[in-house]
Design a protein around this motif. Structure first.
Motif, mmCIF file in Angstrom:
data_model
loop_
_atom_site.group_PDB
_atom_site.id
_atom_site.type_symbol
_atom_site.label_atom_id
_atom_site.label_comp_id
_atom_site.label_asym_id
_atom_site.label_seq_id
_atom_site.Cartn_x
_atom_site.Cartn_y
_atom_site.Cartn_z
ATOM 1 N N ILE A 54 13.946 -10.200 7.731
ATOM 2 C CA ILE A 54 12.591 -9.762 7.435
ATOM 3 C C ILE A 54 12.564 -8.250 7.212
ATOM 4 C CG2 ILE A 54 11.487 -11.638 8.717
ATOM 5 C CD1 ILE A 54 11.089 -9.752 11.048
ATOM 6 N N LEU A 55 11.444 -7.774 6.698
ATOM 7 C CA LEU A 55 11.209 -6.338 6.588
ATOM 8 C C LEU A 55 10.216 -5.965 7.684
ATOM 9 C CD1 LEU A 55 11.665 -3.715 4.900
ATOM 10 C CD2 LEU A 55 9.551 -4.296 3.693
ATOM 11 N N PHE A 56 10.602 -5.035 8.546
ATOM 12 C CA PHE A 56 9.760 -4.668 9.682
ATOM 13 C C PHE A 56 9.123 -3.310 9.443
ATOM 14 C CE2 PHE A 56 8.322 -4.323 13.994
ATOM 15 C CZ PHE A 56 8.290 -5.639 14.451
ATOM 16 N N GLN A 57 7.882 -3.176 9.899
ATOM 17 C CA GLN A 57 7.151 -1.922 9.785
ATOM 18 C C GLN A 57 6.722 -1.449 11.163
ATOM 19 O OE1 GLN A 57 3.364 -2.234 7.798
ATOM 20 N NE2 GLN A 57 2.819 -0.102 8.143
ATOM 21 N N VAL A 58 6.993 -0.180 11.478
ATOM 22 C CA VAL A 58 6.438 0.469 12.663
ATOM 23 C C VAL A 58 5.791 1.762 12.193
ATOM 24 C CG1 VAL A 58 6.864 1.415 14.958
ATOM 25 C CG2 VAL A 58 8.242 -0.512 14.138
ATOM 26 N N ASP A 59 4.480 1.865 12.363
ATOM 27 C CA ASP A 59 3.705 2.976 11.810
ATOM 28 C C ASP A 59 3.995 3.096 10.312
ATOM 29 O OD1 ASP A 59 2.372 3.474 14.163
ATOM 30 O OD2 ASP A 59 3.762 5.015 14.834
ATOM 31 N N ILE A 78 1.449 0.916 15.558
ATOM 32 C CA ILE A 78 1.102 -0.097 14.567
ATOM 33 C C ILE A 78 2.393 -0.785 14.130
ATOM 34 C CG2 ILE A 78 0.289 -0.444 12.197
ATOM 35 C CD1 ILE A 78 -1.615 1.851 12.596
ATOM 36 N N HIS A 79 2.379 -2.116 14.052
ATOM 37 C CA HIS A 79 3.583 -2.793 13.572
ATOM 38 C C HIS A 79 3.225 -4.071 12.832
ATOM 39 C CE1 HIS A 79 2.764 -4.085 17.718
ATOM 40 N NE2 HIS A 79 3.347 -5.235 17.448
ATOM 41 N N ALA A 80 4.144 -4.471 11.956
ATOM 42 C CA ALA A 80 3.976 -5.664 11.139
ATOM 43 C C ALA A 80 5.353 -6.103 10.668
ATOM 44 C CB ALA A 80 3.065 -5.377 9.946
ATOM 45 N N ALA A 81 5.434 -7.332 10.184
ATOM 46 C CA ALA A 81 6.700 -7.837 9.647
ATOM 47 C C ALA A 81 6.409 -8.685 8.421
ATOM 48 C CB ALA A 81 7.448 -8.655 10.693
ATOM 49 N N TYR A 82 7.302 -8.581 7.429
ATOM 50 C CA TYR A 82 7.074 -9.214 6.139
ATOM 51 C C TYR A 82 8.284 -10.044 5.720
ATOM 52 C CZ TYR A 82 3.833 -5.275 6.244
ATOM 53 O OH TYR A 82 2.884 -4.354 6.625
ATOM 54 N N VAL A 83 8.001 -11.101 4.980
ATOM 55 C CA VAL A 83 9.064 -11.936 4.429
ATOM 56 C C VAL A 83 9.897 -11.112 3.452
ATOM 57 C CG1 VAL A 83 9.553 -13.959 3.015
ATOM 58 C CG2 VAL A 83 7.669 -14.024 4.661
#
Length: 305
Positions: A54-59, A78-83
């Motif tokens: 996955i592609l992970f996002q932190v801030d 802030i965090h999120a994860a994407y396919v």
């Protein structure tokens, strides 16, 4: 993180309880299913990817995450994860409040390890990989904690707290810990703008929300706002609002026997057919199938653990 923004973008879920503020979650998603929507919580989190990529996002940072690797998310990040490819995804999240590790009195451990962690001055690396020997040790401890938590063996709380303290000892060596207490001013501005927008969405999702209303909060032109929002969340404002509404609907579907059309109205959809279409796209099943447990998606947990 600007502490004056405590409620912004804040997740509502309670992780653990007052006596033991820690919880673990296992999520398994079919190929192509959204992973994590943008959110944050007061607790810190270890996110370990078990299968997939996955592609992970932190801030404002993005990085690829592979199976066997983990992410440490600070309190308030802030965090999120994407396919990132067309493959199934399986992960475990260990979410805990840093106060869990606090000493009963101010001692050497509190001074040299716990307080620096709470203040983000001496923290775990954001991206933890098995190719680095001491980081592999961190991953082994994470795997053991998750196994113990899943089995709920007698004394599992002691094991988990002790393991977290051991992990802190592993980053005490020079050059291992990371200082996240200071961030770039431009990034902080972007993050706070995003929080303001999503707080508004959370407070008003039951009512019609126009892109113009959101852009005026920042303030930006409508076009500039849409570009900013998509750059930060990888979703259009409409897609994010729909995703948040679907999460609320999923909770209501699991907690009550209310009519699907009533739930659609409750979460801000004025058309039941459109609600069912959006729900099916997000959850890979219809609302009625989700209620019966027949869908493949992970339910509300897929939006964030």
């Amino acid at each position: 993180m600007d502490r004056t923004s405590q409620r912004l973008l804040k997740e509502d879920r309670v992780h653990g309880d007052v006596m033991f503020p820690l919880a673990a979650y296992w999520i398994e998603l079919p190929a192509g299913t959204p992973v994590l929507d943008t959110h944050w919580h007061e607790e810190a989190e270890f996110f370990m990817l078990l299968e997939g990529e996955i592609l992970f996002q932190v801030d404002t940072d993005y990085f690829p995450l592979k199976a066997g690797e983990a992410v440490f998310i600070e309190s308030g990040d802030i965090h999120a994860a994407y396919v990132s490819n067309d493959s199934p995804c399986k992960f475990c999240a260990l979410v805990f409040h840093p106060d869990l590790l606090a000493s009963a009195q101010y001692d050497t451990i509190q001074q040299t390890s716990i307080l620096p962690l709470q203040e983000k001055r001496q923290s775990f690396p954001r991206h933890i990989r098995p190719g680095i020997p001491w980081q592999k040790e961190l991953l082994i401890h994470l795997e053991r904690m998750m196994e113990v938590y899943a089995n709920k063996m007698s004394g599992f709380e002691v094991f988990i707290k002790g393991s977290l303290l051991i992990m802190l000892s592993l980053i005490a060596a020079e050059g291992r810990s990371v200082n996240h207490s200071q961030s770039d001013g431009a990034d902080t501005t972007k993050i706070n703008r995003l929080k303001k927008i999503i707080l508004y969405i959370q407070d008003n999702y039951r009512e019609p929300i126009r892109t113009r209303d959101l852009s005026e909060l920042v303030p930006m032109s409508e076009g500039q706002f849409c570009r900013f929002f998509k750059a930060m969340t990888r979703k259009t404002p409409v897609d994010y609002i729909n995703s948040y509404r679907i999460r609320q609907a999923a909770d209501l579907l699991q907690q009550s026997e209310r009519k699907i059309s009533d739930i659609a109205l409750e979460v801000g959809f004025d058309n039941a057919s459109y609600f069912i279409k959006v729900f099916r796209k997000a959850m890979k099943c219809s609302p009625s199938e989700f209620r019966k447990g027949l869908g493949q998606a992970a339910g509300p947990g897929q939006l964030h653990p």
